[in-house]
Motif scaffolding. Structure first.
Motif, PDB file in Angstrom:
ATOM      1  N   PHE A  67       0.820  -1.221   0.000  1.00 15.27           N
ATOM      2  CA  PHE A  67       0.000   0.000   0.000  1.00 15.27           C
ATOM      3  C   PHE A  67       0.850   1.267   0.000  1.00 15.27           C
ATOM      4  CE2 PHE A  67      -2.454   3.420   1.932  1.00 15.27           C
ATOM      5  CZ  PHE A  67      -3.608   3.403   1.158  1.00 15.27           C
ATOM      6  N   LEU A  72       0.786   8.705  -3.652  1.00 15.55           N
ATOM      7  CA  LEU A  72      -0.029   9.324  -2.597  1.00 15.55           C
ATOM      8  C   LEU A  72      -1.472   9.534  -3.086  1.00 15.55           C
ATOM      9  CD1 LEU A  72      -0.026  10.451   0.259  1.00 15.55           C
ATOM     10  CD2 LEU A  72       0.708  12.652  -0.669  1.00 15.55           C
ATOM     11  N   GLN A  75      -3.205   6.226  -2.993  1.00 12.22           N
ATOM     12  CA  GLN A  75      -3.506   5.831  -1.599  1.00 12.22           C
ATOM     13  C   GLN A  75      -4.775   6.547  -1.137  1.00 12.22           C
ATOM     14  OE1 GLN A  75      -0.254   6.187   1.240  1.00 12.22           O
ATOM     15  NE2 GLN A  75       1.235   5.707  -0.329  1.00 12.22           N
ATOM     16  N   MET A  76      -4.872   7.819  -1.511  1.00  9.57           N
ATOM     17  CA  MET A  76      -6.051   8.600  -1.120  1.00  9.57           C
ATOM     18  C   MET A  76      -7.304   8.065  -1.796  1.00  9.57           C
ATOM     19  SD  MET A  76      -4.531  12.465  -1.076  1.00  9.57           S
ATOM     20  CE  MET A  76      -6.063  13.230  -0.574  1.00  9.57           C
ATOM     21  N   LEU A  79      -8.371   4.712  -0.181  1.00 11.17           N
ATOM     22  CA  LEU A  79      -8.968   4.877   1.150  1.00 11.17           C
ATOM     23  C   LEU A  79     -10.321   5.584   1.095  1.00 11.17           C
ATOM     24  CD1 LEU A  79      -5.857   5.601   3.346  1.00 11.17           C
ATOM     25  CD2 LEU A  79      -7.560   3.831   3.782  1.00 11.17           C
TER      26      LEU A  79
END
Lengths: 236, 19
Positions: A67, A72, A75-76, A79
């Motif tokens: 992960f 970035l 990842q956002m 999530l």
């Protein structure tokens, strides 16, 4: 020697061992004793708990192998699309030992009567349907941590830029689940598939819970923390 | 990221403070 080898337990899958180590500590709801019991207090307790759970889920996701290697932005996106599914899996796991109770936190469990009084009967009902499915499967802790990581990797966000990286993450976890079931449950060859086939209900449950929270937000009677609002809005 | 600044910060810095 042959008997000794046969009796020796299969070595724990390294992914499962890792996921067990990074399991977060339990959170407590700590309902405000100054507020009178009722739907507003229950909703407020739940929104506050969800906000703190999201912080925990973000920290946990960073410990899922693969992960942190995503960009970035990805990842956002991941999530923002799956946090509620992960959260619901946590709640379902907590509720497993308690028949007919939704255990949102160790100090915030609702049976049917309490859920009705708290105005959370519908929400509790959809959570219990999910719990029922995992109870029927006799979900184990090792399977739970794998499924939770798979729920994270199972994002279908259209905003993901490098889908192949997310797919690799998914494949590694899927492989770990297959390996775990082959070594631990050889008598149940369809078990991994059965576990994966709970993910559609998890997503459906998340959609219904999201609608509940969004209605609360529109009503504006319950205070919501910034991170919770941010994550809620990202899903709408 | 401006609309999602807390998530962005938590992922980048890992600091859950002042939320």
């Amino acid at each position: 020697i042959a008997t000794a080898t046969a009796k020796k337990p299969a070595p724990m899958n390294t992914m499962v061992s890792h996921l067990l180590v990074v399991e977060p500590e339990k959170l407590y709801a700590m309902p405000d004793p100054a507020l009178p019991d009722g739907p507003t207090k229950a909703a407020s307790t739940l929104c506050d708990l969800a906000d703190r759970e999201i912080v925990v889920i973000i920290g946990w996701a960073k410990n899922i192998p693969g992960f942190p290697a995503l960009s970035l932005a990805d990842q956002m996106s991941v999530l923002q699309s799956v946090w509620l599914e992960v959260l619901l899996l946590v709640v379902a796991w907590r509720s497993l030992p308690c028949e007919d109770e939704s255990v949102f936190a160790e100090d915030f469990a609702l049976d049917e009567e309490a859920a009705r009084a708290a105005g959370l009967l519908e929400l509790s009902g959809v959570v219990l349907q999910l719990v029922c499915k995992y109870r029927a499967l006799r979900l184990e802790r090792e399977e739970y941590v794998l499924l939770k990581a798979l729920a994270l990797a199972n994002s279908d966000s259209v905003h993901i830029e490098d889908m192949s990286a997310v797919q690799r993450l998914r494949d590694v976890l899927h492989e770990a689940l297959l390996e775990y079931e082959v070594s631990r449950r050889p008598e149940e060859p369809r078990r991994a598939g059965r576990l994966l086939l709970t993910l559609p209900l998890l997503r459906q449950t998340a959609t219904r819970v999201l609608n509940h929270f969004y209605s609360l937000k529109l009503e504006g009677k319950v205070p919501m923390h910034k991170l919770f609002l941010e994550m809620l809005e990202a899903m709408m | 990221t401006e609309r999602h600044k807390i998530l962005h910060r938590l992922l980048q810095e890992g600091s859950p403070s002042d939320i």
